[in-house]
Design an enzyme around this catalytic site. Structure first.
Site, PDB file in Angstrom:
ATOM      1  CB  CYS A 109      -0.911  -0.007   1.232  1.00  0.00           C
ATOM      2  SG  CYS A 109      -2.018   1.411   1.266  1.00  0.00           S
ATOM      3  CB  CYS A 139      -1.309   3.788   8.099  1.00  0.00           C
ATOM      4  SG  CYS A 139      -2.400   4.448   6.833  1.00  0.00           S
ATOM      5  CB  CYS A 180      -0.765  -0.265   8.246  1.00  0.00           C
ATOM      6  SG  CYS A 180      -1.556  -1.494   7.174  1.00  0.00           S
ATOM      7  CB  CYS A 222     -15.409  -6.638   6.516  1.00  0.00           C
ATOM      8  SG  CYS A 222     -16.661  -6.477   7.776  1.00  0.00           S
ATOM      9  CB  CYS A 246     -18.450  -4.188   5.346  1.00  0.00           C
ATOM     10  SG  CYS A 246     -17.459  -2.772   5.877  1.00  0.00           S
ATOM     11  CB  CYS A 276     -17.983   0.552   9.096  1.00  0.00           C
ATOM     12  SG  CYS A 276     -16.891  -0.284  10.254  1.00  0.00           S
ATOM     13  NE  ARG A 323     -17.602  -4.892  13.655  1.00  0.00           N
ATOM     14  CZ  ARG A 323     -17.908  -4.105  12.633  1.00  0.00           C
ATOM     15  NH1 ARG A 323     -16.984  -3.431  11.992  1.00  0.00           N
ATOM     16  NH2 ARG A 323     -19.149  -3.996  12.232  1.00  0.00           N
TER      17      ARG A 323
HETATM   18  N1  SAM Z   1      -6.597   0.457   3.337  1.00  0.00           N
HETATM   19  C1  SAM Z   1      -7.864   0.683   3.896  1.00  0.00           C
HETATM   20  C2  SAM Z   1      -7.938   1.908   4.777  1.00  0.00           C
HETATM   21  O1  SAM Z   1      -6.953   2.220   5.452  1.00  0.00           O
HETATM   22  O2  SAM Z   1      -8.982   2.550   4.786  1.00  0.00           O
HETATM   23  C3  SAM Z   1      -8.395  -0.488   4.598  1.00  0.00           C
HETATM   24  C4  SAM Z   1      -7.894  -1.316   5.647  1.00  0.00           C
HETATM   25  S1  SAM Z   1      -7.158  -0.677   7.101  1.00  0.00           S
HETATM   26  C5  SAM Z   1      -6.262  -2.072   7.538  1.00  0.00           C
HETATM   27  C6  SAM Z   1      -8.466  -0.431   8.245  1.00  0.00           C
HETATM   28  C7  SAM Z   1      -8.136  -0.035   9.661  1.00  0.00           C
HETATM   29  O3  SAM Z   1      -7.543  -1.105  10.368  1.00  0.00           O
HETATM   30  C8  SAM Z   1      -7.180   1.121   9.883  1.00  0.00           C
HETATM   31  O4  SAM Z   1      -7.811   2.336   9.694  1.00  0.00           O
HETATM   32  C9  SAM Z   1      -6.767   0.916  11.329  1.00  0.00           C
HETATM   33  O5  SAM Z   1      -7.642   1.581  12.220  1.00  0.00           O
HETATM   34  C10 SAM Z   1      -6.897  -0.604  11.503  1.00  0.00           C
HETATM   35  N2  SAM Z   1      -5.572  -1.225  11.610  1.00  0.00           N
HETATM   36  C11 SAM Z   1      -4.669  -1.416  10.620  1.00  0.00           C
HETATM   37  N3  SAM Z   1      -3.537  -1.987  11.080  1.00  0.00           N
HETATM   38  C12 SAM Z   1      -3.732  -2.171  12.413  1.00  0.00           C
HETATM   39  C13 SAM Z   1      -2.924  -2.688  13.468  1.00  0.00           C
HETATM   40  N4  SAM Z   1      -1.690  -3.115  13.242  1.00  0.00           N
HETATM   41  N5  SAM Z   1      -3.450  -2.732  14.705  1.00  0.00           N
HETATM   42  C14 SAM Z   1      -4.711  -2.292  14.937  1.00  0.00           C
HETATM   43  N6  SAM Z   1      -5.511  -1.773  13.985  1.00  0.00           N
HETATM   44  C15 SAM Z   1      -5.028  -1.698  12.746  1.00  0.00           C
HETATM   45 FE1  SF4 Z   2      -2.754   1.175   3.417  1.00  0.00          FE
HETATM   46 FE2  SF4 Z   2      -2.644  -0.027   5.778  1.00  0.00          FE
HETATM   47 FE3  SF4 Z   2      -2.998   2.607   5.671  1.00  0.00          FE
HETATM   48 FE4  SF4 Z   2      -4.996   0.946   4.884  1.00  0.00          FE
HETATM   49  S1  SF4 Z   2      -4.172   1.150   6.937  1.00  0.00           S
HETATM   50  S2  SF4 Z   2      -4.272   2.801   3.822  1.00  0.00           S
HETATM   51  S3  SF4 Z   2      -3.783  -0.726   4.000  1.00  0.00           S
HETATM   52  S4  SF4 Z   2      -1.175   1.490   4.952  1.00  0.00           S
END
Ligand code: SAM
Ligand code: SF4
Ligand code: DTB
Length: 327
Positions: free
Chosen positions: A56, A60, A63, A100, A132, A192, A264
């Protein structure tokens, strides 16, 4: 309570007073809100599938799927419709009422891949589950097409407070997130939208997140509260684990501010004892992700959850979405 009675103007001072109340008082207040709008012995079961994994372009910092960090996640292109159908069928068999689909995209490509996602939504709806998606940023046209395909909900989190946000993500702004949320609403898809705790933020940051979520009008129908799963290779890999009681307080406050929403208990359940999860349910959580995997990280799985719900005298919300919305 009419939807017009729901408040969207909670102040930071009010939120702080709720969040920091003596725990018995906080949980009591959350229970009152919960019992007014939800069955207290039922938990909605949702199941996740990562339909496109890793690589990606966003940064973030929590992530494991970000291309900016070197983690053990291996990249996988968009799954086939057959793989999706198998996963969704198995989710339904395990008691999920919502399926989802998550893709590690910054935004959604306008090509045959998006057409395949639309087909995936149709498959999930055809199986009688809520569908979702969480695919990153959306244009209005894409949101409308997802709505036409029958999408129930779109997950797009605000993650944290506007002030703290820049410490966690630099490649997409808070306002861009709000714009995607507005497009989803405009398309008539339910929202959501939640966040994540344990990023190294303090309580004030959590009040700021909760304020932003409660300012959304209508409130998001579903509010995922994630606790950081610290993954090797990400910048937050060595962050000290969050105290589970802070998660309980966050959930209880979300329940009080947004009483009609599903709250959730999302990522982080592997780090919680059964007793801590029980407190989260007492605080008003009424939805979880089922199965052994979230998107890329482990989750308790069916046999552990069955034992947990059994011990608590609780059960998964039964049935088909059609019966679910009948009463
Ligand atoms: N890429 C998309 C986005 O960011 O909108 C979708 C998936 S992203 C993984 C969805 C959410 O998962 C993030 O906004 C974050 O709140 C949560 N998330 C991601 N990685 C995580 C982690 N290591 N621990 C806890 N929550 C996490
Ligand atoms: Fe990409 Fe992970 Fe951020 Fe979602 S949470 S936008 S998958 S880096
Ligand atoms: C949400 O708020 N939590 C879910 C769902 N929305 C997509 C994802 C949690 C992901 C946890 C890290 C992982 O498994 O990759």
């Amino acid at each position: 309570m009419n939807s017009s009675d729901l408040r969207h103007d909670w102040t930071l001072a009010e939120i702080e007073a709720i969040y920091t109340a003596p725990l018995p008082d906080l949980v009591f207040r959350a229970q009152v809100a919960h019992r007014a709008h939800h069955k207290t012995d039922e938990v909605q079961g949702c199941m996740l599938l990562s339909i496109k994994t890793g690589g990606c372009p966003e940064d973030c910092s929590y992530c494991p799927q970000s291309a900016h960090y070197k983690t053990d996640v291996s990249r996988q292109d968009l799954v086939s419709l057959d793989e999706l159908t198998d996963a969704a069928t198995s989710a339904k068999e395990q008691g999920a009422v919502r399926f989802c689909m998550g893709a590690a995209w910054r935004d959604v490509p306008n090509n045959d891949k998006f057409d395949r996602v639309l087909d995936m939504v149709r498959v999930v709806r055809g199986l009688g589950m809520e569908a979702c998606c969480t695919l990153g940023m959306l244009t209005q046209d894409q949101a409308d097409k997802l709505a036409d395909a029958g999408l129930t909900a779109y997950n797009h989190n605000l993650d944290t407070s506007p002030e703290f946000y820049g410490n966690i993500i630099t490649t997409r702004t808070y306002d861009e997130r709000l714009e995607t949320l507005a497009r989803v609403r405009q398309a008539g898809i339910t929202l959501c939208c939640g966040g994540i705790i344990g990023l190294g933020e303090d309580r004030k940051v959590r009040y700021g997140l909760l304020k932003q979520l409660s300012m959304l009008d209508p409130h998001p129908e579903s509010v995922p509260v994630n606790m950081l799963v610290a993954v090797d290779g990400t910048p937050l890999a060595n962050t000290a684990p969050e105290d589970p009681l802070e998660l309980v307080r966050t959930i209880a406050t979300a329940r009080i501010l947004m009483p009609t929403s599903f709250v959730r208990l999302s990522a982080g359940r592997m780090q919680l004892s059964d007793e801590a999860q029980a407190l989260c349910f007492l605080a008003g959580a009424n939805s979880v992700f089922l199965g052994e995997r979230l998107l890329t990280t482990p989750n308790p799985g069916q046999s552990h959850d069955e034992q947990l719900f059994d011990k608590l005298g609780m059960r998964l919300t039964p049935g088909d979405v059609d019966t679910l919305h009948a009463g």
